[in-house]
Design an enzyme around this catalytic site. Sequence first.
Site, short mmCIF file in Angstrom:
data_model
loop_
_atom_site.label_atom_id
_atom_site.label_comp_id
_atom_site.label_asym_id
_atom_site.label_seq_id
_atom_site.Cartn_x
_atom_site.Cartn_y
_atom_site.Cartn_z
N HIS A 308 46.22 -44.00 1.26
CA HIS A 308 45.01 -43.86 0.47
C HIS A 308 45.37 -43.33 -0.90
O HIS A 308 46.25 -42.48 -1.01
CB HIS A 308 44.03 -42.90 1.16
CG HIS A 308 42.63 -43.08 0.71
ND1 HIS A 308 42.16 -42.47 -0.43
CD2 HIS A 308 41.61 -43.83 1.22
CE1 HIS A 308 40.90 -42.84 -0.59
NE2 HIS A 308 40.55 -43.65 0.38
N ASP A 365 39.74 -47.16 7.80
CA ASP A 365 39.78 -48.51 8.37
C ASP A 365 40.62 -48.61 9.64
O ASP A 365 40.56 -49.62 10.33
CB ASP A 365 40.31 -49.50 7.33
CG ASP A 365 39.31 -49.71 6.22
OD1 ASP A 365 38.12 -49.82 6.53
OD2 ASP A 365 39.71 -49.73 5.05
N1 ACO Z 1 52.10 -49.52 4.32
C1 ACO Z 1 53.33 -49.41 3.78
N2 ACO Z 1 53.60 -48.77 2.63
C2 ACO Z 1 52.57 -48.21 2.00
C3 ACO Z 1 51.25 -48.27 2.50
C4 ACO Z 1 51.04 -48.94 3.72
N3 ACO Z 1 49.83 -49.05 4.25
N4 ACO Z 1 50.43 -47.62 1.64
C5 ACO Z 1 51.21 -47.18 0.64
N5 ACO Z 1 52.49 -47.52 0.85
C6 ACO Z 1 53.64 -47.17 0.02
C7 ACO Z 1 53.67 -47.96 -1.29
O1 ACO Z 1 54.36 -49.18 -1.14
C8 ACO Z 1 54.38 -46.99 -2.20
O2 ACO Z 1 55.74 -47.01 -1.89
P1 ACO Z 1 56.85 -46.73 -3.04
O3 ACO Z 1 56.56 -45.34 -3.55
O4 ACO Z 1 58.15 -46.86 -2.33
O5 ACO Z 1 56.65 -47.78 -4.09
C9 ACO Z 1 53.86 -45.63 -1.74
O6 ACO Z 1 53.49 -45.80 -0.36
C10 ACO Z 1 52.67 -45.12 -2.51
O7 ACO Z 1 51.62 -45.99 -2.36
P2 ACO Z 1 50.77 -46.57 -3.55
O8 ACO Z 1 50.87 -48.05 -3.51
O9 ACO Z 1 51.08 -45.90 -4.84
O10 ACO Z 1 49.34 -46.15 -3.13
P3 ACO Z 1 48.06 -46.62 -3.83
O11 ACO Z 1 47.28 -45.42 -4.09
O12 ACO Z 1 48.31 -47.54 -4.98
O13 ACO Z 1 47.37 -47.54 -2.71
C11 ACO Z 1 46.28 -48.20 -0.80
C12 ACO Z 1 46.51 -47.07 -1.78
C13 ACO Z 1 45.87 -49.48 -1.54
C14 ACO Z 1 45.14 -47.81 0.13
C15 ACO Z 1 47.58 -48.44 0.01
O14 ACO Z 1 47.91 -47.27 0.72
C16 ACO Z 1 47.47 -49.62 0.93
O15 ACO Z 1 47.69 -50.75 0.51
N6 ACO Z 1 47.11 -49.38 2.25
C17 ACO Z 1 46.91 -50.45 3.18
C18 ACO Z 1 45.55 -51.10 2.95
C19 ACO Z 1 44.43 -50.21 3.43
O16 ACO Z 1 44.45 -49.65 4.51
N7 ACO Z 1 43.40 -50.12 2.58
C20 ACO Z 1 42.20 -49.35 2.89
C21 ACO Z 1 42.13 -48.13 2.04
S1 ACO Z 1 40.74 -47.15 2.45
C22 ACO Z 1 39.46 -47.97 1.78
O17 ACO Z 1 39.55 -48.71 0.85
C23 ACO Z 1 38.22 -47.76 2.39
#
Ligand code: ACO
Length: 431
Positions: A308, A365
Amino acid sequence: MGETAKLIVGGKEYELPVFVGTEGERAIEISKLRDVAGLITLDPALMSSGSCKSAITFIDGEKGILRYRGIPIEEFAVGEPNFIEAAYLLIFGELPNDSKYDDFSGRLTNNALLHEAMRHHFEGFPIDAPPMAILSATLNTLSCFHIEFLKGLDDPEVFVEAAARLISKVRTIAAFTYRRSRGLPFMYPDPKLRYCANFLHMMFSAPYKQYEVKQVLEDALNLLLILHADHEQNCSTSTVRLVGSSRANVFASCAAAVGALWGPLHGGANVEVLEMLDRIRAGGLTPAQCVEKAKDKKDPFKLYGFGHRVYKNFDPRAKILKEACDKVLLALGRRDPLLDIARGLEELALKDSYFIERKLYPNVDFYSGILLRAMGIPTSMFTVMFAIGRLPGWIAQWKEQHDDPSSKIWRPRQIYVGRTLTHYVPMHERE
Ligand code: ACO
């Protein structure tokens, strides 16, 4: 004068005010920066930028705190959860007393029907049309049937009626979308039923057989909608504010937000979670392979339902939902193998250094799909359910912005990185 921040660029010093919120959050105010220093800030994806001041929802992502108008989210989960009460609180700023509640609830009942002409809109969509596309189009279409609301929302009486129409009709639209996708006759709302029970009736009753709404499912649906009702400046809510900042009406602003919510990184993640768990159950993927795929930077796969932008700790909504899944399945006397898989996957990810280092925890989710499945809601409708829940938050945020006399149209700047001055070349001279 309060606290200030100093910015030194090119040997020149600029003093910028620091704004402190009621929970002690601090922000450097930079709206005058371009005027005084000729500089803008660059923050793609708005990782460190506040877009507004808001008194609706408070989140402390480090501590895993979520509060609506100051009230902790956990307090909405006890006893008989009531989505309409939470919706009222978010939109109007206070919990409703008896008479305000009855008034609002009466408006919801009176507005549950769709204009008969709207029925034909559903028939115009292909049978397998994505429900989020129908929802977005139909919310916008609603404004055509309530043209009187496109202007005059400054009048509190007009606004409350518009809000009630939206909240009431969104569930009718959602249920009709489902019925259409299954070739089932539309079921009209039943004025004797409360908000969530009425939705379940419109989804699952047949003309010859009334669906019997179990209390445990009605409570679970209320809870699920409450947990989705607002989440401050997330992607879809920011869409509401961006569109609303041009003074677009509340219907158009919410319709745009549905598009934002649809994406798999936002509300669409609940569908991805279920598909991932289903694949594991079918033997197409083991939980360990899932975790490995999510860690592989060359693989676009994510562990959906994890991570998140704001929470760097447990999402409090995920904790509540996990317990609710157990409770509902127990009351229904059912087991869902997907719940066992989800638990196992969570345990595996939480022990993995990749997830620990990045502070990736289950989000709302991760468990919502299992609860929706227990209610008989098909996966294709999951993100629509999120939208029904989030609608009061969108309306509240639209209103807060609309009521703020200082609000302006949003118009971010950019840093241009394209070609410098280049001259037009006529076609016959081009290579
Ligand atoms: N699986 C694997 N790796 C992940 C995940 C995940 N679910 N979430 C984040 N990461 C990793 C990123 O690749 C990044 O890695 P890095 O530092 O090596 O590049 C690191 O964790 C930081 O993540 P960010 O991408 O900077 O997080 P951001 O704040 O941009 O994204 C998000 C948040 C979009 C929710 C992300 O965690 C994600 O894609 N999760 C999966 C989709 C999801 O569950 N979305 C629902 C969110 S809740 C909602 O909208 C109601």
